[in-house]
Design an enzyme around this catalytic site. Structure first.
Site, mmCIF file in Angstrom:
data_model
loop_
_atom_site.group_PDB
_atom_site.id
_atom_site.type_symbol
_atom_site.label_atom_id
_atom_site.label_comp_id
_atom_site.label_asym_id
_atom_site.label_seq_id
_atom_site.Cartn_x
_atom_site.Cartn_y
_atom_site.Cartn_z
ATOM 1 C CB ALA A 78 -0.883 -0.015 1.233
ATOM 2 N N GLY A 121 0.634 -5.011 1.029
ATOM 3 C CA GLY A 121 -0.612 -5.028 0.257
ATOM 4 C C GLY A 121 -0.424 -5.627 -1.132
ATOM 5 C CD GLU A 124 -2.343 -7.647 3.150
ATOM 6 O OE1 GLU A 124 -2.135 -6.455 2.820
ATOM 7 O OE2 GLU A 124 -2.774 -7.970 4.265
ATOM 8 C CD GLU A 144 1.923 -5.700 5.631
ATOM 9 O OE1 GLU A 144 2.804 -6.568 5.835
ATOM 10 O OE2 GLU A 144 1.025 -5.826 4.782
HETATM 11 N N1 DAK Z 1 4.639 3.169 -0.725
HETATM 12 C C1 DAK Z 1 5.038 4.346 -1.271
HETATM 13 N N2 DAK Z 1 6.165 4.478 -1.977
HETATM 14 C C2 DAK Z 1 6.926 3.388 -2.156
HETATM 15 C C3 DAK Z 1 6.578 2.134 -1.618
HETATM 16 C C4 DAK Z 1 5.361 2.044 -0.873
HETATM 17 N N3 DAK Z 1 4.919 0.899 -0.360
HETATM 18 N N4 DAK Z 1 7.548 1.254 -1.953
HETATM 19 C C5 DAK Z 1 8.451 1.919 -2.689
HETATM 20 N N5 DAK Z 1 8.083 3.215 -2.806
HETATM 21 C C6 DAK Z 1 8.780 4.265 -3.530
HETATM 22 C C7 DAK Z 1 10.012 4.756 -2.784
HETATM 23 O O1 DAK Z 1 9.660 5.697 -1.803
HETATM 24 C C8 DAK Z 1 10.822 5.342 -3.907
HETATM 25 O O2 DAK Z 1 10.280 6.612 -4.212
HETATM 26 P P1 DAK Z 1 11.261 7.911 -4.398
HETATM 27 O O3 DAK Z 1 12.080 7.975 -3.190
HETATM 28 O O4 DAK Z 1 12.061 7.573 -5.642
HETATM 29 O O5 DAK Z 1 10.305 9.060 -4.605
HETATM 30 C C9 DAK Z 1 10.518 4.424 -5.089
HETATM 31 O O6 DAK Z 1 9.290 3.765 -4.751
HETATM 32 C C10 DAK Z 1 11.575 3.374 -5.310
HETATM 33 O O7 DAK Z 1 11.773 2.704 -4.095
HETATM 34 P P2 DAK Z 1 13.230 2.467 -3.452
HETATM 35 O O8 DAK Z 1 14.163 3.566 -3.829
HETATM 36 O O9 DAK Z 1 13.025 2.186 -2.011
HETATM 37 O O10 DAK Z 1 13.666 1.131 -4.239
HETATM 38 P P3 DAK Z 1 14.650 0.010 -3.763
HETATM 39 O O11 DAK Z 1 14.838 -0.886 -4.937
HETATM 40 O O12 DAK Z 1 15.871 0.598 -3.098
HETATM 41 O O13 DAK Z 1 13.871 -0.787 -2.603
HETATM 42 C C11 DAK Z 1 11.934 -1.897 -1.665
HETATM 43 C C12 DAK Z 1 12.737 -1.537 -2.951
HETATM 44 C C13 DAK Z 1 10.649 -2.607 -2.131
HETATM 45 C C14 DAK Z 1 12.756 -2.875 -0.822
HETATM 46 C C15 DAK Z 1 11.644 -0.619 -0.856
HETATM 47 O O14 DAK Z 1 11.083 0.358 -1.731
HETATM 48 C C16 DAK Z 1 10.651 -0.854 0.252
HETATM 49 O O15 DAK Z 1 11.000 -1.365 1.322
HETATM 50 N N6 DAK Z 1 9.370 -0.423 0.065
HETATM 51 C C17 DAK Z 1 8.364 -0.515 1.086
HETATM 52 C C18 DAK Z 1 7.860 -1.921 1.239
HETATM 53 C C19 DAK Z 1 6.820 -2.035 2.334
HETATM 54 O O16 DAK Z 1 7.100 -1.722 3.506
HETATM 55 N N7 DAK Z 1 5.595 -2.444 1.968
HETATM 56 C C20 DAK Z 1 4.504 -2.579 2.911
HETATM 57 C C21 DAK Z 1 3.727 -1.290 2.943
HETATM 58 S S1 DAK Z 1 2.398 -1.318 4.141
HETATM 59 C C22 DAK Z 1 -5.144 -1.342 3.483
HETATM 60 C C23 DAK Z 1 -4.808 -2.343 2.587
HETATM 61 C C24 DAK Z 1 -3.486 -2.793 2.552
HETATM 62 C C25 DAK Z 1 -2.546 -2.231 3.410
HETATM 63 C C26 DAK Z 1 -2.902 -1.252 4.275
HETATM 64 C C27 DAK Z 1 -4.213 -0.802 4.335
HETATM 65 N N8 DAK Z 1 -6.484 -0.857 3.537
HETATM 66 C C28 DAK Z 1 -7.460 -1.409 2.577
HETATM 67 C C29 DAK Z 1 -6.877 0.148 4.396
HETATM 68 C C30 DAK Z 1 -1.172 -2.683 3.271
HETATM 69 C C31 DAK Z 1 -0.150 -2.065 3.897
HETATM 70 C C32 DAK Z 1 1.171 -2.149 3.313
HETATM 71 O O17 DAK Z 1 1.373 -2.724 2.268
#
Ligand code: DAK
Length: 270
Positions: A78, A121, A124, A144
């Site tokens: 997400a 997400g 998911e 998460e």
């Molecule tokens: N959200 C927003 N931006 C994201 C992102 C994300 N989940 N993942 C990556 N980006 C963005 C980065 O901020 C970066 O943007 P800029 O800095 O260039 O502006 C760009 O994508 C490239 O990412 P990285 O520079 O970080 O790329 P790397 O190859 O170095 O790293 C990575 C890739 C996937 C390891 C890293 O980006 C990362 O850790 N991303 C976050 C992964 C994460 O924590 N995902 C879980 C998010 S929480 C809901 C339904 C579902 C959910 C919640 C509520 N409802 C229906 C209410 C689910 C929650 C989640 O998924």
């Protein structure tokens, strides 16, 4: 219903196409398209995905859908930036889950074609699909916990049912990423393929399913999904009712007659 005119022109976060399928229903392809942020699932993107799925689901010419991202990411979760300042009440009022819940109501099969990151997400969303075809370099995870939260769109439930408590606990409590091969062995994934073949393989599988009798496909999908939320007794009852129901379709008579006459069945989709 054949009106898909609004599908292709209005979307900002996804790309849509229809794939022809010789002598069978088409495949609807939906590609998540926010490459700059690894297809992070913001509210608008999810709205478009659900609308496109519902439109293909209602379309008489479509037999199966494929949901994909790009080589680097199916979806990295997400959109964290969209949630970063949100309070519990704001999240509740946004009611995004209502939209996710609609994916469960889609009758036609959906295949996730996953390459790169399928995190949070994103993992998911892949799990809401009926099958996952993954590139061997794909990475799955529920990170998460590292953001101070937990999976909220089915991760604790679908993942646990698919791969069992021990491995689901490890994924959800550590937030670590796992390879496509790990996830295949665990039972989450239908097939792992070469990195450049994941979409082709998913489309081939979708074409095959789209060539089957429509009502049987939909009732069989419904019965398999029933196994997730019922007892074996109630599930068997449900399966039996859908089984009887298929004896009311023209395709059942055609399918069995074609077998007896040693010819290929000509499905009518009813
Ligand atoms: N959200 C927003 N931006 C994201 C992102 C994300 N989940 N993942 C990556 N980006 C963005 C980065 O901020 C970066 O943007 P800029 O800095 O260039 O502006 C760009 O994508 C490239 O990412 P990285 O520079 O970080 O790329 P790397 O190859 O170095 O790293 C990575 C890739 C996937 C390891 C890293 O980006 C990362 O850790 N991303 C976050 C992964 C994460 O924590 N995902 C879980 C998010 S929480 C809901 C339904 C579902 C959910 C919640 C509520 N409802 C229906 C209410 C689910 C929650 C989640 O998924």
């Amino acid at each position: 219903m054949n009106d898909k005119s609004h599908l292709s022109n209005s979307y900002k976060n996804i790309l849509i196409s229809e794939i022809e399928n010789s002598k069978a229903l088409k495949v609807g392809l939906i590609q998540l398209n926010r490459p700059d942020v690894l297809n992070a699932l913001n509210i608008d993107l999810m709205k478009e995905v659900v609308e496109a799925l519902e439109t293909f689901d209602k379309d008489d010419e479509t037999g199966c859908m494929v949901l994909t991202g790009n080589a680097k990411a199916f979806a990295a979760g997400a959109d964290i930036k969209e949630m970063a300042d949100a309070t519990a009440v704001e999240m509740l009022l946004r009611d995004q889950f209502a939209r996710w819940d609609k994916i469960r109501k889609i009758k036609k099969p959906i295949i996730a074609a996953v390459s790169g990151f399928a995190l949070g997400g994103g993992c998911e969303l892949a799990m809401t699909c009926d099958m996952i075809i993954a590139a061997e370099g794909a990475k799955f995870g529920q990170p998460e916990i590292n953001l101070g939260v937990m999976p909220g769109a089915g991760g604790t439930q679908r993942l646990t049912k698919a791969i069992g408590k021990a491995r689901a606990m490890e994924m959800i409590l550590t937030g670590k990423m796992f390879t496509a091969k790990d996830m295949f062995i665990a039972g989450l994934i239908t097939k792992v393929v070469d990195n450049d073949l994941y979409l082709d393989e998913a489309i081939e599988l979708a074409k095959d399913i789209a060539s089957k009798p429509t009502v049987a496909v939909q009732l069989a999908k419904e019965a398999v999904l029933k196994a997730f939320d019922t007892t074996i007794e109630a599930g068997l009852e449900f399966e039996r009712k859908n089984f009887y129901l298929l004896f009311a379709t023209e395709d059942k008579f055609e399918g069995m007659k074609a077998f007896v006459e040693k010819r290929k069945a000509e499905w009518k989709g009813r």
